[in-house]
Structure formats: C-alpha cells, structure tokens
Enzyme design. Sequence first.
Site, PDB file in Angstrom:
ATOM      1  N   CYS A  74       0.856  -1.175   0.000  1.00 52.75           N
ATOM      2  CA  CYS A  74       0.000   0.000   0.000  1.00 52.75           C
ATOM      3  C   CYS A  74       0.899   1.234   0.000  1.00 52.75           C
ATOM      4  O   CYS A  74       1.736   1.381   0.897  1.00 52.75           O
ATOM      5  CB  CYS A  74      -0.882  -0.010   1.255  1.00 52.75           C
ATOM      6  SG  CYS A  74      -1.849   1.489   1.538  1.00 52.75           S
ATOM      7  N   CYS A 183      -0.657   4.102  -6.423  1.00 51.49           N
ATOM      8  CA  CYS A 183      -1.537   3.374  -5.486  1.00 51.49           C
ATOM      9  C   CYS A 183      -1.628   1.949  -5.998  1.00 51.49           C
ATOM     10  O   CYS A 183      -1.814   1.734  -7.205  1.00 51.49           O
ATOM     11  CB  CYS A 183      -2.918   4.027  -5.436  1.00 51.49           C
ATOM     12  SG  CYS A 183      -4.154   3.080  -4.492  1.00 51.49           S
TER      13      CYS A 183
END
Length: 259
Positions: A74, A183
């Site tokens: 992440c 992302c």
Amino acid sequence: MSSTNPIGLFDSGVGGTSIWKEIHQLLPHENTIYLADSKNAPYGKRPKQEIIDLSCKNVDFLLEQNCKIIVVACNTATTNAIKELRAKYDVPFIGIEPAIKPAAHLSETQTIGILATQGTLNSELFNRQVESYQTTKIIEQVGHGLVELIEAGQIESEEMTALLKSYLQPMIDTNIDYLVLGCSHYPYLIPAIKKIIPEHVKIIDSGEAVARQTKAVLEKNNLLNNTTAKGSQIFYANSDPAVLKGILGFSENVFEKEF
C-alpha cells in the site's frame, strides 16, 4: 525463523493483490498470506497516526501467522508508516513508493504525471522524493473516489470512466509522456486508462520492482524458500470478500475474518 514461513502482505483493501501477483509470479514456491483491510479503505483519506495504528494492527495479525517478512502493499501505508513499523518490529519490511525515478529518467518531455491518493501525495517521504527531481515537471493528481469504486467492484463503470477522464486529461494537456500509478489499487485500472491516454504515454507501476526487492531481501536474510513444492496462498478480508475473489479470479483460500 524458518525459510518456509509465509510472506505476509497487507493493503487497505484488494489493491495490494496487484503486488501479490508480481511476487507470486517471481517466487511461486513461497507461501503467502494476504490481508485486505477493506473495512478501513481507503487509507488515503486518514490522518497519519491512524494510518500508523492500522498498519501496526495489520502487522500484528500477520506476525501471529508466523510471517517471515512483511510487504506493505500500500503506497499510503508505506509513505506514512514504514519508518515507524521498522522501528517497532524485528522483521524485514518491503515498502512500495510511486515509481518517480524510472519515469523521470526515461521521460523525453521532462513532464510526468502521478495519480495517487491524498495520503501518499501529502506524505513527507513522497515530497522528499519529488524534491530530488528538480529538472522534471511532476503533475500530481489525487485519485478521489477511485479506490472506493474498485473496492465496490465498479472498475468498468461509467462513473469510473468519467473520473479517470477528469483526472487524466489535464495531465495529457501538459504533455506528459509517463504516467506513474501511485496506489497499488490502480494497476487494475490500466485497461480503462489506456482507452483515455495517447499511445505514446507509458504507464509505470511498482509491482515488478517490489517483487525483485522482496526476493533480494529474502536472499540477504537467508529466508528464501528453496523447496520445489508449489507455495500455499491464503487471503483474508475483514469485509465481504466477494470483490477480493473477483479481483483474484478464484475463491479458494479466500476468507472473511475480523481483525
């Protein structure tokens, strides 16, 4: 710590499976445990301390499963929490950051675009990285709403297409020739993005580089699984795992679990 212990990965939801796929492809004999904190997605809107607290909770869970290394799959958790995680836990960590370096070095127009969450773009780690590329024009764009639509299984929706067009067109207008996906959810949008951007604009994400780094760190710590057996793959989600199953393309070993 045994070399046959699993690699642990976590993300704020299903997006980090894009990282898991690259690691599994490179290291098919490794056992893995993936943790999707979908209940708290997206992390990009949350304050730094909350991101750190959630990341610690995820790491605690993975260490309870005897994971030998933790991949923070992440961008927002990496850029906001990995320093604290490395200080708190005695286990190797692999983080992911927007791939600014290759984009900046390869760009012929010296203009690149970065699509990322607010949490990543606001982080100190990201801004230090940007400052080291003074000669490259970096167009930053927050992907408001993209993670939520991916988590809802709406990758091919009209709403997704409209959002992507609104985010990408201003970058195209500035003459970018590289688009960095900042992302881990966003690689699932590549087919939709390619319908919008010109052919000469190249897309870069961090997946392959993270997989290579994971292998290197395992080798350095004598933790590489050298068995020839196919590794076991287990996935946990703390909300309805239907989207996770859909993203993975299979449902075996995908479990809903509170954590």
